[in-house]
Design a protein around this motif. Structure first.
Motif, PDB file in Angstrom:
ATOM      1  N   SER A 129       0.830  -1.208   0.000  1.00 14.73           N
ATOM      2  CA  SER A 129       0.000   0.000   0.000  1.00 14.73           C
ATOM      3  C   SER A 129       0.865   1.259   0.000  1.00 14.73           C
ATOM      4  O   SER A 129       0.607   2.214  -0.754  1.00 14.73           O
ATOM      5  N   VAL A 130       1.914   1.264   0.823  1.00 18.02           N
ATOM      6  CA  VAL A 130       2.813   2.413   0.882  1.00 18.02           C
ATOM      7  C   VAL A 130       3.539   2.598  -0.446  1.00 18.02           C
ATOM      8  O   VAL A 130       3.815   3.733  -0.866  1.00 18.02           O
ATOM      9  N   GLY A 131       3.830   1.511  -1.129  1.00 25.79           N
ATOM     10  CA  GLY A 131       4.490   1.613  -2.429  1.00 25.79           C
ATOM     11  C   GLY A 131       3.667   2.354  -3.465  1.00 25.79           C
ATOM     12  O   GLY A 131       4.212   2.861  -4.446  1.00 25.79           O
ATOM     13  N   ASP A 135       4.221  10.639  -4.033  1.00 28.55           N
ATOM     14  CA  ASP A 135       5.676  10.796  -4.027  1.00 28.55           C
ATOM     15  C   ASP A 135       6.188  11.457  -2.754  1.00 28.55           C
ATOM     16  O   ASP A 135       7.283  11.131  -2.275  1.00 28.55           O
ATOM     17  N   ALA A 136       5.396  12.370  -2.201  1.00 26.04           N
ATOM     18  CA  ALA A 136       5.849  13.116  -1.010  1.00 26.04           C
ATOM     19  C   ALA A 136       6.136  12.175   0.156  1.00 26.04           C
ATOM     20  O   ALA A 136       7.091  12.382   0.914  1.00 26.04           O
ATOM     21  N   TYR A 141      10.557  14.947   4.349  1.00 22.64           N
ATOM     22  CA  TYR A 141      10.590  14.838   5.806  1.00 22.64           C
ATOM     23  C   TYR A 141       9.160  14.781   6.318  1.00 22.64           C
ATOM     24  O   TYR A 141       8.233  15.277   5.677  1.00 22.64           O
ATOM     25  N   GLY A 142       8.981  14.236   7.519  1.00 21.37           N
ATOM     26  CA  GLY A 142       7.666  14.245   8.137  1.00 21.37           C
ATOM     27  C   GLY A 142       7.440  15.524   8.913  1.00 21.37           C
ATOM     28  O   GLY A 142       8.335  16.357   9.066  1.00 21.37           O
ATOM     29  N   SER A 143       6.234  15.688   9.444  1.00 19.24           N
ATOM     30  CA  SER A 143       5.923  16.854  10.265  1.00 19.24           C
ATOM     31  C   SER A 143       6.625  16.734  11.608  1.00 19.24           C
ATOM     32  O   SER A 143       7.098  15.662  11.995  1.00 19.24           O
ATOM     33  N   PRO A 344       8.445   9.019   7.930  1.00 13.76           N
ATOM     34  CA  PRO A 344       7.027   8.983   7.558  1.00 13.76           C
ATOM     35  C   PRO A 344       6.614   7.631   6.991  1.00 13.76           C
ATOM     36  O   PRO A 344       5.473   7.200   7.170  1.00 13.76           O
ATOM     37  N   LEU A 345       7.547   6.944   6.328  1.00 10.78           N
ATOM     38  CA  LEU A 345       7.245   5.610   5.821  1.00 10.78           C
ATOM     39  C   LEU A 345       6.962   4.649   6.964  1.00 10.78           C
ATOM     40  O   LEU A 345       6.010   3.862   6.914  1.00 10.78           O
TER      41      LEU A 345
END
Length: 466
Positions: A129-131, A135-136, A141-143, A344-345
């Motif tokens: 699902s993540v794949g 693109d972001a 970077y995450g928040s 984030p991933l």
């Protein structure tokens, strides 16, 4: 022939030429098209093979001039990975031996579940699902506080445990250990005094020593810390911080009683002490036990946790739950030291699994499996004269007393020589008062060789005593 197999064939051919000196250091490799024709593969296969050889330093590229054999360099000397038989039995003992052990080593002393007990199907589904994500997510970077969806999900789950909080009071971190480290950076200064249980999780000691603080210990009983000695420690030493596990205490497996919890909170308030409640084993309880953080309402208790025990130690993500002003200060500190929280991933993978109905079923099955496993392992240990201090209501640890006269450090060293990692009692004890105890991970004791090896080394150590 598959693409990966064709690429490996090309790589092998180049390495044979280099090893046989048909291609010498500094010599140019065949052109991509020429070598593709020779090997009867596509040019893209040769490109991939050359890129992989360049990545490991076997060859190198000159812009516009092709690929060349790298100079002959003495390989970097990497220390052999494996058990260090002469290492001191200190708070790093179990971590270093467990993490560096060979894949086929026996690890009843480690702190995680076997790989085949983990929810790999759910993780693979989440990876797919993540794949397909934007693109972001794959690049940015995450928040600063971490993924909003995961923080909201955690806030809803905490309500079921009696902790009424919102996502703004939750900070995601790269791991549970880094969550504690961040809090220590925020609250402690060198020379401060910290109160820990005896015994306590060995990495609390290792981490706190990195912050150059002083330790005070309080004996931990079957209902929590000894309240009278707890109070005396606060009066005499004035610790600024107490760090503990309330749910399924590590290493003992004990559970904090409501009476002891109330007394601890009253004393902490009276003596102006902050508490870190590490709740990493909460999901293994059959029903929630008393929580200091819920009873306190996030005034002076900070909750930390992670998902390494239930989902994956490879996908690292931890969290901190604290009062709003502390969270804001911790956000700034995390930006300064890590430029943000977890990947984030990683956060998205964990959210995907936690938000599915399969996670609840996974944990129900895991708790049931561990209940059976604890009973079976306790019986096997008892046959060797090793007795559980108590039978925990959940989790995968048994804190056990050894037969008279046997020192757990001696037993652990003897076992390590036989490729088995144990967790001796004194690595969990600042005053070194637990030499007659050993922590066993029941999930890692399904292989019959574990008890066979344990029986053999126990006999060897006991014969040395006699």
């Amino acid at each position: 022939m598959k693409q990966g197999t064709r690429t490996n064939t090309v790589i092998d051919a180049i390495q044979r030429k280099i090893n046989s000196r048909a291609l010498k250091p500094g010599e140019k490799l065949p052109s991509i098209r020429g070598f593709a024709a020779t090997m009867q593969v596509s040019p893209s296969t040769v490109v991939e093979a050359y890129d992989r050889l360049a990545a490991d330093g076997t060859i190198y590229a000159r812009r516009g001039a092709g690929f060349y054999v790298a100079p002959l360099i003495q390989p970097f000397a990497v220390a052999k990975v494996g058990p260090e038989l002469d290492r001191a039995v200190d708070p790093f003992w179990v971590s270093r031996q467990s993490l560096d052990a060979a894949t086929d080593a026996l690890k009843p002393g480690c702190g995680w579940l076997p790989a085949d007990w983990m929810p790999h199907n759910q993780m693979r589904q989440a990876l797919r699902s993540v794949g397909r994500a934007e693109d972001a997510l794959l690049a940015d970077y995450g928040s600063t506080k971490g993924a909003d969806n995961l923080r909201r999900l955690l806030a809803r789950q905490f309500i079921d445990e009696g902790l009424n909080t919102g996502p703004d009071q939750i900070l995601l971190t790269p791991s549970g250990t880094q969550a504690i480290d961040l809090i220590c950076r925020f609250l402690l200064r060198p020379g401060d005094t910290v109160l820990v249980d005896d015994p306590c999780y060995f990495n609390f000691q290792a981490l706190l020593r990195a912050h150059q603080v002083n330790f005070v210990t309080v004996p931990y009983g079957k209902n929590g810390p000894d309240v009278d000695q707890f109070e005396q420690a606060l009066i005499q030493h004035k610790p600024s911080l107490y760090i503990t596990n309330s749910a399924l205490h590590n290493p003992t497996g004990a559970t904090l009683s409501p009476q002891v919890a109330h007394k601890i909170l009253n004393l902490a308030t009276t003596h102006d002490m902050v508490i870190i409640e590490d709740d990493i084993f909460a999901a293994f309880e059959p029903a929630p036990s008393p929580r200091l953080v819920a009873m306190d309402g996030l005034d002076r208790v900070i909750r930390v946790g992670s998902f390494s025990k239930t989902l994956s130690a490879s996908v690292r993500c931890g969290y901190i739950v604290a009062r709003p002003d502390w969270i804001e200060a911790l956000v700034d500190l995390q930006v300064a030291t890590n430029f943000g929280g977890p990947s984030p991933l990683a956060a998205e993978l964990i959210y995907s699994v936690l938000s599915s109905g399969s996670y609840r079923k996974h944990m129900e099955a895991l708790r049931s499996r561990l209940d059976t496993c604890r009973s079976e392992v306790a019986a096997k240990l008892a046959a060797l004269g090793i007795e559980p201090w108590l039978m925990p209501r959940g989790g995968f640890y048994l804190w056990c007393s050894l037969p008279g006269g046997v020192d757990s450090a001696d037993l652990a060293k003897a076992a390590l020589a036989g490729s088995m990692v144990l967790a001796p009692g004194n690595v969990f004890s600042v005053p070194q008062s637990m030499g007659g105890f050993m922590r066993f991970n029941v999930s890692q004791m399904q292989d019959p060789q574990v008890c066979e090896t344990l029986e053999r080394v126990l006999r060897t150590v006991r014969s040395g005593i006699g």
